[in-house]
Design a protein around this motif. Structure first.
Motif, mmCIF file in Angstrom:
data_model
loop_
_atom_site.group_PDB
_atom_site.id
_atom_site.type_symbol
_atom_site.label_atom_id
_atom_site.label_comp_id
_atom_site.label_asym_id
_atom_site.label_seq_id
_atom_site.Cartn_x
_atom_site.Cartn_y
_atom_site.Cartn_z
ATOM 1 N N ALA A 141 0.835 -1.203 0.000
ATOM 2 C CA ALA A 141 0.000 0.000 0.000
ATOM 3 C C ALA A 141 0.866 1.247 0.000
ATOM 4 O O ALA A 141 0.572 2.215 -0.706
ATOM 5 N N LEU A 156 0.847 4.049 -3.048
ATOM 6 C CA LEU A 156 0.554 5.452 -2.795
ATOM 7 C C LEU A 156 1.687 6.346 -3.253
ATOM 8 O O LEU A 156 1.456 7.422 -3.782
ATOM 9 N N PRO A 159 -2.812 3.088 4.157
ATOM 10 C CA PRO A 159 -4.243 3.150 3.844
ATOM 11 C C PRO A 159 -4.599 2.561 2.475
ATOM 12 O O PRO A 159 -5.772 2.343 2.185
ATOM 13 N N CYS A 160 -3.617 2.284 1.650
ATOM 14 C CA CYS A 160 -3.864 1.716 0.321
ATOM 15 C C CYS A 160 -3.749 0.195 0.299
ATOM 16 O O CYS A 160 -3.956 -0.422 -0.745
ATOM 17 N N PRO A 189 -9.554 2.415 -4.120
ATOM 18 C CA PRO A 189 -8.795 3.100 -3.070
ATOM 19 C C PRO A 189 -9.692 4.084 -2.323
ATOM 20 O O PRO A 189 -10.579 4.699 -2.903
ATOM 21 N N CYS A 215 -6.381 6.920 1.102
ATOM 22 C CA CYS A 215 -5.341 6.303 0.279
ATOM 23 C C CYS A 215 -4.866 7.287 -0.789
ATOM 24 O O CYS A 215 -3.670 7.503 -0.956
#
Length: 92
Positions: free
Chosen positions: A9, A13, A34-35, A45, A49
């Motif tokens: 993630a 990003l 967050p991704c 996403p 993200c």
């Protein structure tokens, strides 16, 4: 597995981040955590993200040049997330 998702993630990003940043950015692939769900589960996403990806855009070339992160940043899922977040992947 969670560590892998965080790394993935973070790289996604960073590759997809596109934001005009006026102050210094701390390059940390973990900022892309967050991704993780978008990268591993092929779900869209989140807004967070995309925000994190945009913030990390100045770091993407650094991540692309890192042999441990390169494959994540250049992956089809990372490119898809970047496209959805409207972040251009830099040519390094």
């Amino acid at each position: 597995m969670a560590k892998f998702a965080v790394c993935v993630a973070t790289l996604v990003l960073l590759v997809l981040a596109e934001l005009h940043v006026s102050m210094a950015v701390t390059c940390a692939p973990t900022q892309l955590a967050p991704c993780a769900s978008a990268f591993s589960a092929a779900s869209p996403p989140s807004k967070l993200c995309c925000t994190k990806l945009k913030q990390q855009k100045p770091c993407l070339c650094k991540y692309i040049k890192n042999p441990s992160l390169r494959n994540y940043v250049n992956s089809p899922n990372a490119k898809k997330i970047a496209r959805i977040c409207r972040v251009a992947i830099p040519k390094c």
